[in-house]
Structures are given as C-alpha cells and as structure tokens.
Design a protein around this motif. Structure first.
Motif, PDB file in Angstrom:
ATOM      1  N   ARG A 151       0.775  -1.219  -0.047  1.00 12.80           N
ATOM      2  CA  ARG A 151      -0.037  -0.012   0.268  1.00 12.80           C
ATOM      3  C   ARG A 151       0.765   1.091   0.023  1.00 12.80           C
ATOM      4  N   GLY A 152       0.596   2.190  -1.038  1.00 12.01           N
ATOM      5  CA  GLY A 152       1.520   3.429  -1.185  1.00 12.01           C
ATOM      6  C   GLY A 152       2.928   2.997  -1.838  1.00 12.01           C
ATOM      7  N   GLY A 153       3.155   1.815  -2.266  1.00 12.30           N
ATOM      8  CA  GLY A 153       4.262   1.440  -3.204  1.00 12.30           C
ATOM      9  C   GLY A 153       5.593   1.765  -2.392  1.00 12.30           C
ATOM     10  N   GLY A 154       6.526   2.349  -3.103  1.00 12.42           N
ATOM     11  CA  GLY A 154       7.702   2.605  -2.665  1.00 12.42           C
ATOM     12  C   GLY A 154       9.037   2.088  -3.622  1.00 12.42           C
ATOM     13  N   PRO A 155      10.207   2.792  -3.573  1.00 13.96           N
ATOM     14  CA  PRO A 155      10.951   2.165  -4.114  1.00 13.96           C
ATOM     15  C   PRO A 155      11.826   0.884  -3.714  1.00 13.96           C
ATOM     16  N   GLY A 156      11.842   0.785  -2.107  1.00 15.69           N
ATOM     17  CA  GLY A 156      12.402  -0.455  -1.398  1.00 15.69           C
ATOM     18  C   GLY A 156      13.845  -0.199  -1.321  1.00 15.69           C
ATOM     19  N   PRO A 157      14.513  -1.216  -0.921  1.00 16.48           N
ATOM     20  CA  PRO A 157      13.651  -2.545  -0.423  1.00 16.48           C
ATOM     21  C   PRO A 157      13.122  -2.102   1.167  1.00 16.48           C
ATOM     22  N   LEU A 158      12.358  -2.960   1.226  1.00 20.53           N
ATOM     23  CA  LEU A 158      11.471  -2.843   2.432  1.00 20.53           C
ATOM     24  C   LEU A 158      12.512  -2.839   3.685  1.00 20.53           C
ATOM     25  N   SER A 159      12.586  -2.170   4.566  1.00 14.70           N
ATOM     26  CA  SER A 159      13.746  -2.093   5.617  1.00 14.70           C
ATOM     27  C   SER A 159      13.187  -1.582   6.906  1.00 14.70           C
ATOM     28  N   ARG A 160      13.639  -2.132   8.282  1.00 11.05           N
ATOM     29  CA  ARG A 160      13.424  -1.570   9.172  1.00 11.05           C
ATOM     30  C   ARG A 160      13.825  -0.428   9.790  1.00 11.05           C
ATOM     31  N   VAL A 161      13.326   0.521  10.351  1.00  9.58           N
ATOM     32  CA  VAL A 161      13.731   1.917  10.960  1.00  9.58           C
ATOM     33  C   VAL A 161      13.991   1.884  12.541  1.00  9.58           C
ATOM     34  N   TYR A 162      15.186   2.272  12.852  1.00 12.39           N
ATOM     35  CA  TYR A 162      15.426   2.235  14.142  1.00 12.39           C
ATOM     36  C   TYR A 162      15.723   3.768  14.733  1.00 12.39           C
ATOM     37  N   ARG A 163      15.461   3.969  16.048  1.00 11.55           N
ATOM     38  CA  ARG A 163      15.782   5.455  16.688  1.00 11.55           C
ATOM     39  C   ARG A 163      16.640   5.204  17.971  1.00 11.55           C
ATOM     40  N   ARG A 164      17.346   6.062  18.330  1.00  8.67           N
ATOM     41  CA  ARG A 164      18.197   5.921  19.356  1.00  8.67           C
ATOM     42  C   ARG A 164      18.185   7.423  19.919  1.00  8.67           C
ATOM     43  N   PRO A 165      18.013   7.658  21.242  1.00  6.85           N
ATOM     44  CA  PRO A 165      18.209   9.090  21.839  1.00  6.85           C
ATOM     45  C   PRO A 165      19.581   9.474  21.708  1.00  6.85           C
ATOM     46  N   VAL A 166      20.026  10.672  21.638  1.00 13.92           N
ATOM     47  CA  VAL A 166      21.134  11.380  21.532  1.00 13.92           C
ATOM     48  C   VAL A 166      21.260  12.765  22.280  1.00 13.92           C
ATOM     49  N   ASP A 167      22.264  12.989  23.075  1.00  9.56           N
ATOM     50  CA  ASP A 167      22.307  14.259  23.770  1.00  9.56           C
ATOM     51  C   ASP A 167      22.665  15.337  22.785  1.00  9.56           C
ATOM     52  N   THR A 168      23.042  16.517  23.407  1.00 11.88           N
ATOM     53  CA  THR A 168      23.026  17.912  22.432  1.00 11.88           C
ATOM     54  C   THR A 168      24.484  17.802  21.790  1.00 11.88           C
ATOM     55  N   THR A 169      25.425  16.994  22.075  1.00  7.91           N
ATOM     56  CA  THR A 169      26.488  16.821  21.342  1.00  7.91           C
ATOM     57  C   THR A 169      26.400  15.641  20.083  1.00  7.91           C
ATOM     58  N   GLY A 170      25.358  15.128  20.396  1.00  7.85           N
ATOM     59  CA  GLY A 170      25.110  13.923  19.352  1.00  7.85           C
ATOM     60  C   GLY A 170      25.414  12.658  19.672  1.00  7.85           C
ATOM     61  N   ALA A 171      25.926  12.496  20.940  1.00  8.30           N
ATOM     62  CA  ALA A 171      26.327  11.115  21.373  1.00  8.30           C
ATOM     63  C   ALA A 171      25.165  10.357  21.902  1.00  8.30           C
ATOM     64  N   ALA A 172      25.181   9.042  21.573  1.00  8.50           N
ATOM     65  CA  ALA A 172      23.956   8.402  22.004  1.00  8.50           C
ATOM     66  C   ALA A 172      23.971   8.187  23.460  1.00  8.50           C
ATOM     67  N   THR A 173      22.691   8.273  24.004  1.00 10.72           N
ATOM     68  CA  THR A 173      22.316   8.016  25.366  1.00 10.72           C
ATOM     69  C   THR A 173      21.486   6.965  25.514  1.00 10.72           C
ATOM     70  N   GLY A 174      21.146   5.775  24.626  1.00  9.09           N
ATOM     71  CA  GLY A 174      20.393   4.993  24.731  1.00  9.09           C
ATOM     72  C   GLY A 174      20.482   3.745  23.656  1.00  9.09           C
ATOM     73  N   PRO A 175      19.890   2.825  23.757  1.00 12.91           N
ATOM     74  CA  PRO A 175      20.198   1.760  22.646  1.00 12.91           C
ATOM     75  C   PRO A 175      19.241   2.112  21.311  1.00 12.91           C
ATOM     76  N   TRP A 176      19.318   1.542  20.240  1.00 19.03           N
ATOM     77  CA  TRP A 176      18.380   1.375  19.070  1.00 19.03           C
ATOM     78  C   TRP A 176      17.264   1.073  19.462  1.00 19.03           C
ATOM     79  N   GLU A 177      15.907   1.638  19.112  1.00 19.50           N
ATOM     80  CA  GLU A 177      14.447   0.883  19.394  1.00 19.50           C
ATOM     81  C   GLU A 177      14.083   1.011  17.771  1.00 19.50           C
ATOM     82  N   LEU A 178      13.501  -0.167  17.566  1.00 25.20           N
ATOM     83  CA  LEU A 178      12.835  -0.605  16.250  1.00 25.20           C
ATOM     84  C   LEU A 178      11.324   0.184  16.292  1.00 25.20           C
TER      85      LEU A 178
END
Length: 249
Positions: free
Chosen positions: A53-80
């Motif tokens: 639905r909606g199509g798209g060029p692919g490939p179908l991929s999972r998207v992850y997010r993780r929190p960072v501080d004001t310097t850009g350093a990660a402050t937590g794990p990747w979350e799907l």
C-alpha cells in the motif's frame, strides 16, 4: 518513508534546536547492524514494496531510532519504530539503496540474443499458396533464455536470468502469428507455417518478448515484474508464381 515515520523524525529534530534522536535503517540486503544474517531475504525485500500500500522504491527496511544528547552522542540503545519502503528518506540512512527499479533497468540493458529465421522451401524462396515453414535460430551473440547475465549494482552481484515469454512471427505481408513459444521447424513436422497470397518480396522477422528472474548475491531466484520485446532482424522472402500449361505434342 511513511508519513507517521516522517512525523516521528520531525518530533526528534525540531527546527532550530539540536536533535534529540538519530535514525538508521536495516536492510535485508546487507545494510544495517542486524542485516547480514538476513541476506537471503534480500530479493523478497526488494519486491515486497511493489504491491505494498503506497508502494515505494524499497527495499523494505526496518527503521531504528535511538536518543542522543546535545553533542550528538548516543544516550540509549536502538529501538525499532517501524519499517518503510522509502529507506533513502530516513534521516541518517545509508544511501543509496539497491532498488527494484535499478534491477529492471539492468534487465532492459541486457545484450539480448536475436531470433534469426530460416524457411522452407530452402533459400528463403517460396510459391504463392504454398505452405512456407518457419524455424527460429538464436544468434550466437547475446543472452538467450536461461543464460545468466551478471551485473554489479552498488557493490551487489545481481544475476539476471532471461526466460522466454513469447514469440511473435511477423510475415511481412500484414499477417502475424503469436504470442507463441513455438520455435517452428522444418517440413513436414514444423509447427509454424504461412501461405503468401501474392507474389513479391516480403521482409519477415520474429520478435521475442523476454521475461526474467533475478537474484542478489546468490539468493533465491525472484521474478522481475516486467518484460522486454526485442525485434528480430528482417529476412527477405521471395514469393513467386508458378504457371502450368498443357502443350499439344
């Protein structure tokens, strides 16, 4: 990238303020921290977005997010947080991605074998009203059905295996026959014949419509949802009129 994921990205990167999260994608085609174990699913991921639905060029991929501080350093794990058919649109995603459109383009650029024809009576000469037998012969140059063409796309080994979809016989006098997979043959068992109704020279040919399967890095073969029609070279057929008459001895 679906609207909900775009909105999430905007929430964590407000205009004029430091980002509070970063994003990445994981592709079954081998891009992303958890992707290598899923390399065999690459073909599926590339084609999964075709009918989504909606199509798209692919490939179908999972998207992850993780929190960072004001310097850009990660402050937590990747979350799907979801999956997308628009991986190149995800902030921080590796670009570009191997897509089905790239594979279809490579399919269209395949150096094809051509279908040359021979006829009987021999010499490409026949008579008005006589059954003329056609036979297809492949040229030695180019790729015939089942001959694998390997190309490199973005560092991936992509194998393209042509297959015959059908032939169309063009007889040059306005008549055609097809679609068919028949290669024809010689008298008396050949399956493709044509009768010319008037004398003259007619340019005949056989056009080939190819389909194909593809695989990435040795994965499973997957159909390409497209075809290519390759016109064959013309062959001049001379059609003559035979005359009989009675002679008194």
């Amino acid at each position: 990238m679906p609207p909900d994921l775009r909105q999430q990205a905007a929430t964590y990167r407000p205009v004029g303020r430091p980002a509070t999260a970063e994003f990445t994608t994981a592709s079954p085609c081998g891009q992303g921290p958890d992707s290598p174990s899923e390399a065999t699913n690459c073909n599926w991921a590339i084609t999964a977005c075709v009918n989504a639905r909606g199509g798209g060029p692919g490939p179908l991929s999972r998207v992850y997010r993780r929190p960072v501080d004001t310097t850009g350093a990660a402050t937590g794990p990747w979350e799907l947080i979801g999956q997308t058919c628009y991986p190149d649109a995800v902030p921080g995603a590796q670009q570009p991605q191997l897509t089905l459109a790239m594979i279809i383009n490579a399919f269209h650029l395949t150096p094809w074998a051509k279908t040359q024809i021979t006829t009987q009576p021999v010499g490409n000469k026949t008579l008005v009203g006589l059954a003329t037998y056609y036979q297809v012969n492949w040229s030695t140059a180019g790729y015939q059905p089942d001959e694998v063409n390997t190309v490199n796309l973005l560092g991936y080994q992509v194998d393209i295996r042509p297959r015959l979809d059908h032939f169309t016989y063009v007889f040059g006098d306005g008549d055609e026959f097809g679609p068919t997979k028949e290669l024809g043959g010689v008298y008396p068992s050949g399956t493709i014949t044509h009768q010319y109704l008037k004398a003259g020279t007619f340019t005949s040919r056989v056009d080939t419509t190819f389909g194909a399967d593809f695989r990435v890095n040795g994965g499973a073969w997957t159909p390409i949802p497209d075809t290519v029609t390759v016109p064959g070279p013309g062959t001049a057929i001379e059609v003559h009129t035979a005359e009989n008459r009675l002679v008194q001895n």
